[in-house]
Design a protein around this motif. Structure first.
Motif, mmCIF file in Angstrom:
data_model
loop_
_atom_site.group_PDB
_atom_site.id
_atom_site.type_symbol
_atom_site.label_atom_id
_atom_site.label_comp_id
_atom_site.label_asym_id
_atom_site.label_seq_id
_atom_site.Cartn_x
_atom_site.Cartn_y
_atom_site.Cartn_z
ATOM 1 N N LYS A 351 6.607 9.097 5.352
ATOM 2 C CA LYS A 351 5.954 9.086 6.762
ATOM 3 C C LYS A 351 6.505 7.838 7.022
ATOM 4 O O LYS A 351 5.567 7.170 7.267
ATOM 5 C CB LYS A 351 4.254 8.892 6.101
ATOM 6 C CG LYS A 351 3.465 9.388 7.290
ATOM 7 C CD LYS A 351 1.859 8.407 7.551
ATOM 8 C CE LYS A 351 1.066 8.712 8.539
ATOM 9 N NZ LYS A 351 -0.776 8.248 8.506
ATOM 10 N N SER A 353 7.544 6.686 10.505
ATOM 11 C CA SER A 353 6.398 5.522 11.634
ATOM 12 C C SER A 353 7.503 5.695 13.094
ATOM 13 O O SER A 353 6.356 5.510 13.674
ATOM 14 C CB SER A 353 6.563 4.349 11.471
ATOM 15 O OG SER A 353 8.625 3.255 11.837
ATOM 16 N N LYS A 385 -2.215 9.794 1.806
ATOM 17 C CA LYS A 385 -2.543 8.994 0.263
ATOM 18 C C LYS A 385 -3.287 10.231 -0.297
ATOM 19 O O LYS A 385 -4.464 10.738 0.116
ATOM 20 C CB LYS A 385 -2.657 7.903 0.242
ATOM 21 C CG LYS A 385 -2.435 7.638 -1.584
ATOM 22 C CD LYS A 385 -2.993 6.297 -1.172
ATOM 23 C CE LYS A 385 -3.029 5.805 -3.020
ATOM 24 N NZ LYS A 385 -4.167 6.771 -3.486
ATOM 25 N N VAL A 391 1.364 3.944 -3.279
ATOM 26 C CA VAL A 391 1.881 3.865 -1.920
ATOM 27 C C VAL A 391 2.541 2.474 -1.594
ATOM 28 O O VAL A 391 2.740 1.058 -2.393
ATOM 29 C CB VAL A 391 0.847 4.103 -0.321
ATOM 30 C CG1 VAL A 391 1.331 3.727 0.350
ATOM 31 C CG2 VAL A 391 -0.124 4.768 -0.799
ATOM 32 N N THR A 392 3.738 2.215 -1.446
ATOM 33 C CA THR A 392 4.750 1.075 -0.832
ATOM 34 C C THR A 392 4.877 1.260 0.334
ATOM 35 O O THR A 392 4.568 2.349 1.484
ATOM 36 C CB THR A 392 6.115 1.449 -1.756
ATOM 37 O OG1 THR A 392 6.482 2.797 -0.836
ATOM 38 C CG2 THR A 392 5.556 1.551 -2.853
ATOM 39 N N VAL A 393 4.636 0.354 1.393
ATOM 40 C CA VAL A 393 4.836 -0.021 2.908
ATOM 41 C C VAL A 393 6.321 -0.665 3.324
ATOM 42 O O VAL A 393 7.080 -1.565 2.474
ATOM 43 C CB VAL A 393 3.913 -0.769 3.284
ATOM 44 C CG1 VAL A 393 4.240 -0.395 4.897
ATOM 45 C CG2 VAL A 393 2.789 0.283 3.073
ATOM 46 N N GLU A 398 5.303 4.041 4.841
ATOM 47 C CA GLU A 398 4.858 5.198 4.221
ATOM 48 C C GLU A 398 5.871 5.577 2.876
ATOM 49 O O GLU A 398 6.273 6.688 3.555
ATOM 50 C CB GLU A 398 3.646 4.927 4.038
ATOM 51 C CG GLU A 398 2.643 3.920 4.734
ATOM 52 C CD GLU A 398 1.302 4.199 5.354
ATOM 53 O OE1 GLU A 398 0.492 3.807 4.314
ATOM 54 O OE2 GLU A 398 0.802 5.870 6.066
ATOM 55 N N SER A 399 5.811 5.599 1.717
ATOM 56 C CA SER A 399 5.980 6.157 0.947
ATOM 57 C C SER A 399 4.772 6.455 -0.386
ATOM 58 O O SER A 399 4.366 5.404 -0.427
ATOM 59 C CB SER A 399 7.435 5.532 -0.327
ATOM 60 O OG SER A 399 8.396 4.846 0.680
#
Length: 475
Positions: A351, A353, A385, A391-393, A398-399
């Motif tokens: 996702k 930004s 999500k 989730v990683t930021v 975001e992933s």
């Protein structure tokens, strides 16, 4: 008594005769046998002639062309133990006889000790023979090891393991060069200025210019260890680990133009990197240079050293790829943290930004998919999500990594809690040692320092496990 024994020996003619025969040195003339000798008075100590070396070797006291060209010099390299014997006397003699100091800078090099910081000696059995190391690991690996460890103000703690480690760097240089040169066969390698550069091309060119600028500054300021480590980090990590991997998509699946562009940049960076490495690793770099498709000179040893090029600096593209690396590492970390096998493909959604980031991610979608080992990769600015995702930021957005069918959450929680117990047990043991005054005061300094480092590493590991557990329990 001791005194009576001394008096007895002093008054003993037998002892005196024995002593004279064995220990007294009687000097006689070889021709006539006379003992009436006179010692030469016109003598200087050996450092006097050494003090004349900077200008005496150039034809002084005559006014020679060599003397005008090469005196004074810029730098003297020496050890700390002869600063007064040699360095100070050279300065005094230079000032006296030429009205000029013989050099501007003096570099006091380090002493080479063993890995524990102790002086090498045959008695201790801790001597590392450089000829044996060069034969076993290569002269380049030995030279790079000594350079990388030569920090100002500190002695070198040398071990065979360190030399072996930099042997791997030699192998990395060779294998990377082999990859580039093998794929460059029957390909038109062009000057970089004529190419339509991609995001990753601009990134590696900028990364090289930054490494060149820093390493050149380190070299000028005699920070040889920083110089070596800067080149090491750039070539191993930026060039090999990231750029070569990013170019494989274009080399194997891209158009002819994309393939030529990728390989032209690969060859350019390889050539310029060999120049940076050559002062430390002359043998392997010269050998590889002879196979390059574009060479500036017949031999690398006489090729011009790289100069900083502002036109090869692309800050915007550089920043994006650096942030992309952070995003990729965060996804790889999830795989590592949850003990997911390297061969298992993941489904990942990104996702971004911003719109600009979205467009750049789509340009590199195939490369990203390859680097994170994804089965499916989606780039969606509206992504949200799902229950089966973690989730990683990162700076780019975001992933979302889908763990459905990959991870048994309860089993993973149990595994992490077991790891946490083991780490906390180790922390208590380490705390016990460091709070023990006898250990801190009596153990060798390197052992205490090693324990402190272990303690910090254990605390970091505990925080990492707690973070993973929090993520799993909120899954």
């Amino acid at each position: 008594t001791k005194q009576s024994l001394i008096e007895l020996l002093e008054n003993s003619q037998h002892f005196k005769k024995l002593y004279d025969e064995r220990y007294q040195l009687i000097l006689k003339c070889e021709k006539c046998g006379s003992e009436n000798l006179h010692q030469e008075e016109d003598v200087l100590d050996t450092w006097f002639s050494s003090a004349l070396w900077p200008f005496g070797t150039l034809g002084w006291p005559e006014k020679t062309q060599d003397l005008d060209t090469f005196y004074p010099t810029s730098l003297l390299i020496t050890g700390f133990d002869i600063i007064f014997f040699w360095v100070a006397r050279m300065i005094m003699m230079g000032t006296k006889f030429t009205d000029n100091v013989p050099f501007e800078d003096v570099y006091i090099h380090a002493l080479v000790r063993d890995e524990k910081g102790e002086k090498m000696s045959k008695t201790k059995g801790n001597v590392i023979d450089p000829l044996e190391m060069a034969e076993k690991y290569g002269a380049d690996a030995l030279r790079f090891t000594l350079t990388a460890l030569a920090a100002q103000g500190r002695d070198i703690r040398l071990s065979e393991k360190r030399i072996e480690g930099y042997k791997h760097f030699s192998n990395k240089i060779w294998n990377a060069s082999k990859f580039v040169l093998t794929n460059s066969q029957n390909v038109d390698i062009k000057p970089v200025e004529s190419l339509n550069l991609s995001l990753e091309d601009k990134w590696i060119l900028t990364a090289f210019e930054k490494a060149l600028e820093k390493s050149s500054n380190d070299l000028e300021n005699y920070r040889y260890n920083d110089y070596a480590n800067t080149i090491y980090d750039f070539f191993w990590h930026d060039y090999c680990d990231w750029y070569i991997e990013l170019t494989k998509e274009r080399i194997y699946k891209g158009s002819q133009e994309e393939k030529e562009t990728a390989l032209s940049v690969l060859n350019y960076i390889l050539r310029e990197s060999l120049k940076l490495l050559h002062p430390i690793m002359p043998f392997i770099t010269e050998e590889i240079y002879q196979y390059l498709p574009i060479k500036e000179t017949e031999f690398l040893a006489v090729a011009p050293y790289p100069e900083f090029r502002q036109d090869f600096v692309f800050e915007k593209e550089y920043r994006f790829v650096e942030d992309l690396k952070e995003m990729i590492v965060s996804i790889r970390t999830v795989r590592s943290d949850f003990n997911i096998e390297p061969t298992r493909k993941l489904n990942v959604r990104l996702k971004p930004s911003s719109k600009e980031i979205e467009e750049n991610l789509k340009k590199l979608a195939n490369q990203i998919k390859l680097l994170i080992k994804a089965e499916d990769l989606t780039i969606d600015p509206q992504a949200a999500k799902k229950d089966t995702e973690v989730v990683t930021v990162s700076k780019l957005g975001e992933s979302f990594i889908d763990l459905a069918g990959i991870l048994d959450i309860q089993k993973e929680i149990q595994r992490q809690e077991k790891l946490l117990q083991e780490v906390e047990k180790s922390i208590k043991i380490s705390e016990g040692k460091l709070s023990n005054e006898n250990f801190v005061n009596k153990a060798p300094p390197n052992v205490v320092e090693k324990e402190k480092q272990l303690y910090e590493e254990l605390k970091q590991k505990r925080e990492k496990i707690l973070s993973i557990l929090s993520m799993l329990k909120n899954y």
